[in-house]
Scaffold this active site. Structure first.
Site, PDB file in Angstrom:
ATOM      1  N   HIS A  24      27.197  -4.752   0.240  1.00 11.16           N
ATOM      2  CA  HIS A  24      25.750  -4.491   0.226  1.00 11.16           C
ATOM      3  C   HIS A  24      25.385  -3.381   1.211  1.00 11.16           C
ATOM      4  CE1 HIS A  24      24.111  -7.983  -2.177  1.00 11.16           C
ATOM      5  NE2 HIS A  24      25.417  -8.202  -2.153  1.00 11.16           N
ATOM      6  N   ASP A 119      17.298  -5.152   1.147  1.00 11.56           N
ATOM      7  CA  ASP A 119      18.126  -5.691   0.067  1.00 11.56           C
ATOM      8  C   ASP A 119      17.309  -6.725  -0.696  1.00 11.56           C
ATOM      9  OD1 ASP A 119      20.233  -7.238  -1.300  1.00 11.56           O
ATOM     10  OD2 ASP A 119      21.573  -6.049  -0.032  1.00 11.56           O
ATOM     11  N   SER A 360      32.925  -1.424  -6.800  1.00 15.29           N
ATOM     12  CA  SER A 360      34.185  -0.962  -7.408  1.00 15.29           C
ATOM     13  C   SER A 360      33.925  -0.465  -8.817  1.00 15.29           C
ATOM     14  CB  SER A 360      35.212  -2.101  -7.431  1.00 15.29           C
ATOM     15  OG  SER A 360      35.556  -2.455  -6.107  1.00 15.29           O
ATOM     16  N   ASP A 379      28.501 -11.648 -10.369  1.00 20.12           N
ATOM     17  CA  ASP A 379      28.179 -10.698 -11.449  1.00 20.12           C
ATOM     18  C   ASP A 379      29.415 -10.060 -12.079  1.00 20.12           C
ATOM     19  OD1 ASP A 379      28.787  -9.380  -9.045  1.00 20.12           O
ATOM     20  OD2 ASP A 379      27.556  -7.643  -9.529  1.00 20.12           O
ATOM     21  N   GLN A 380      30.593 -10.348 -11.519  1.00 21.43           N
ATOM     22  CA  GLN A 380      31.805  -9.638 -11.961  1.00 21.43           C
ATOM     23  C   GLN A 380      32.103  -9.854 -13.442  1.00 21.43           C
ATOM     24  OE1 GLN A 380      34.582 -11.275  -9.114  1.00 21.43           O
ATOM     25  NE2 GLN A 380      33.343 -10.520  -7.410  1.00 21.43           N
TER      26      GLN A 380
HETATM   27  N1  UDP Z   1      37.179  -1.339  -0.647  1.00 20.28           N
HETATM   28  C1  UDP Z   1      37.888  -0.470   0.139  1.00 20.28           C
HETATM   29  N2  UDP Z   1      39.209  -0.719   0.342  1.00 20.28           N
HETATM   30  C2  UDP Z   1      39.850  -1.755  -0.214  1.00 20.28           C
HETATM   31  C3  UDP Z   1      39.122  -2.635  -1.041  1.00 20.28           C
HETATM   32  C4  UDP Z   1      37.782  -2.392  -1.235  1.00 20.28           C
HETATM   33  O1  UDP Z   1      37.369   0.510   0.662  1.00 20.28           O
HETATM   34  O2  UDP Z   1      41.058  -1.903   0.050  1.00 20.28           O
HETATM   35  C5  UDP Z   1      35.731  -1.090  -0.816  1.00 20.28           C
HETATM   36  C6  UDP Z   1      35.410  -0.605  -2.210  1.00 20.28           C
HETATM   37  O3  UDP Z   1      35.572   0.797  -2.274  1.00 20.28           O
HETATM   38  C7  UDP Z   1      33.989  -1.084  -2.386  1.00 20.28           C
HETATM   39  C8  UDP Z   1      33.887  -2.320  -1.504  1.00 20.28           C
HETATM   40  O4  UDP Z   1      35.017  -2.296  -0.643  1.00 20.28           O
HETATM   41  O5  UDP Z   1      33.083  -0.097  -1.914  1.00 20.28           O
HETATM   42  C9  UDP Z   1      33.940  -3.613  -2.305  1.00 20.28           C
HETATM   43  O6  UDP Z   1      32.733  -3.804  -2.953  1.00 20.28           O
HETATM   44  P1  UDP Z   1      32.662  -4.506  -4.369  1.00 20.28           P
HETATM   45  O7  UDP Z   1      31.223  -4.578  -4.743  1.00 20.28           O
HETATM   46  O8  UDP Z   1      33.552  -3.841  -5.326  1.00 20.28           O
HETATM   47  O9  UDP Z   1      33.263  -5.938  -4.141  1.00 20.28           O
HETATM   48  P2  UDP Z   1      32.950  -7.115  -3.073  1.00 20.28           P
HETATM   49  O10 UDP Z   1      33.851  -6.855  -1.926  1.00 20.28           O
HETATM   50  O11 UDP Z   1      31.494  -7.034  -2.711  1.00 20.28           O
HETATM   51  O12 UDP Z   1      33.337  -8.339  -3.827  1.00 20.28           O
END
Ligand code: UDP
Length: 462
Positions: A24, A119, A360, A379-380
């Site tokens: 976020h 947010d 992602s 939401d995935q």
């Molecule tokens: N990310 C990263 N390195 C990693 C894994 C994830 O920089 O090894 C970053 C990715 O680029 C994204 C964020 O972490 O910006 C993950 O956000 P996302 O909404 O995809 O998933 P969440 O972690 O919120 O489930």
């Protein structure tokens, strides 16, 4: 002369207040950088705990000023709360008081505040803004179709538990298993479920509504939303260097809660042939059970591709020993965290096995990398449907009745992308979306125009 007067006007000042988690914070920071480039001063608010965790791990900084407030868990953050419900409740109680104190302090130091962009999950921030007579804007970090689904639940237009299918305007029918997990199963996460529906509780009092997507990507749903709200669609919020390159030095998000081993990843990728690597990540929260971890490991092992798999430190003990000792040294690299955008941009990477978190999702769309969607929750599931059926940039792998993705299914999806005819189609689609994402952010593009309009409103030019 008019130009001189313009320059003499004080810059508007916006507080940006993301929900305190990596996924976020990233979009709000990027939005802040765009505002900054258009002459708006921005201050990012995050929790004391996250600020301390971040500074101790991260060497990157942004030019955005960061101010902490308390969420009531200064020492241990979310992980130290008894439950999600207790975190959400305390964050509301302690956070709103702490936000009041921060605004009082900023104002007493002579910092005028023109808007608070919060947010959409932190609805109470709008109450605080209103107390001070400051305009508020709700920032949605998830896709418009997901927001629309939650809106329909909030309004009682979709009733829970959901039946076999649901529909929302501007989008094809959604089967139960493709709906956000909170619609499929309320029980395990009542706090999160309530939070996503309550995003709409006071939405009509917000002066602005922002969405981190781009017009072409969700045109029909956006058009429907625009009948209700003056929606500003400002994404994808990806560091500029990877998309439009208009912001100098905007190479990463600049606020990482994890430390990436960049040179190890990069050296390893540099050694691999073009389009030979599957990149695998389940995001900053994802936790696979031991059985699921094994299935992924053996699918990667059985595939002809090389693989780079992000397994966060606390998850690594679940990796099978044989896989670690035999397969990984031959053709794989396991890292606790990487610079995902650099990995996705690397020419060795052909496919992204992703949990389909919305950041992602936008990152892979913006960099034109095809996916195998392996959604876990929230939401995935719906993002995976979009990536597969709506945007056509990949395939989804289905879980069995015990919610486990079997190795043969994952392997077959990887093969489809890496070797099959589908691979060619999704690659072409991915390139098309990559170009459209760039266009949205380019000067005069749909997102650029919406950001400009916000800035003009802040400057009272419209
Ligand atoms: N990310 C990263 N390195 C990693 C894994 C994830 O920089 O090894 C970053 C990715 O680029 C994204 C964020 O972490 O910006 C993950 O956000 P996302 O909404 O995809 O998933 P969440 O972690 O919120 O489930």
């Amino acid at each position: 002369m008019a130009d001189q007067q313009h320059k003499m006007k004080k810059s508007p000042h916006v507080l940006l207040f993301p929900y305190p988690s990596q996924g976020h914070i990233n979009p709000l920071i990027q939005f802040g950088k765009r505002l900054l480039s258009k002459g708006v001063k921005t201050t990012l608010i995050t929790t004391t705990y996250l600020l301390n965790s971040t500074l101790s791990h991260n060497t990157n900084t942004t030019s955005i000023e960061i101010k902490p407030i308390s969420d009531g868990f200064d020492e241990g953050g979310y992980a130290s709360a008894d439950s999600a419900e207790s975190y959400i409740r305390t964050f509301n109680e302690v956070g709103s008081k702490s936000l009041v104190d921060l605004i009082n302090k900023l104002q007493s130091e002579g910092h005028a505040i023109d808007a608070i962009v919060y947010d959409s999950m932190i609805t109470w921030a709008l109450g605080v803004a209103t107390e001070f007579g400051i305009s508020g804007g709700a920032f949605f970090t998830q896709s418009c179709v997901v927001n629309s689904i939650y809106y329909h639940v909030h309004k009682g237009l979709i009733t829970l538990p959901v039946g076999a299918t649901i529909s929302v305007p501007g989008f094809p029918q959604i089967e139960r298993w493709e709906t956000p997990s909170f619609l499929q199963n309320y029980e395990p996460y009542p706090g999160w479920s309530d939070m996503v529906y309550n995003q709409f509780a006071n939405i009509d009092q917000a002066r602005w509504i922002f969405s981190n997507t781009f017009y072409q990507l969700e045109k029909e749903v956006i058009e429907w939303m625009r009948k209700m709200w003056k929606l500003k669609v400002i994404g994808p919020t990806i560091p500029s260097i990877y998309v439009d390159k208009r912001l100098e030095d905007d190479k990463d998000y600049g606020f990482s809660l994890f430390k990436a081993n960049h040179s190890e990843c990069n050296n390893w990728l540099n050694d691999k042939p073009n389009k030979s690597v599957v990149y695998v990540s389940f995001g900053s929260y994802g936790q696979l059970g031991p059985e699921q971890m094994e299935e992924v490991a053996w699918a990667l092992s059985d595939s002809d591709a090389n693989f780079l798999w992000v397994v966060r430190a606390e998850e690594q003990e679940k990796l099978p020993k044989d896989f670690l000792n035999k397969t990984v040294p031959q053709k794989g690299l396991i890292v606790a965290w990487c610079r995902q955008l650099d990995v996705l941009e690397h020419e060795s990477v052909a496919c992204f096995v992703t949990h389909c978190g919305f950041n992602s999702t936008l990152e892979t769309i913006s960099l034109g990398v095809p996916v195998v969607g392996m959604p876990q929750w929230t939401d995935q599931t719906t993002n995976a449907k979009c990536l597969d059926e709506i945007w056509g940039v990949g395939v989804r792998v289905k879980a069995d009745e015990n919610r486990i993705v079997k190795r043969e299914n994952l392997l077959s999806c990887i093969k489809k992308i890496m070797e099959g005819k589908i691979g060619v189609v999704v690659r072409n689609n991915a390139e098309k979306w990559r170009d459209l994402a760039k266009l949205a952010l380019a000067e005069g593009g749909s997102s650029d125009k919406d950001i400009d309009e916000f800035v003009r409103e802040l400057k009272h030019e419209v």
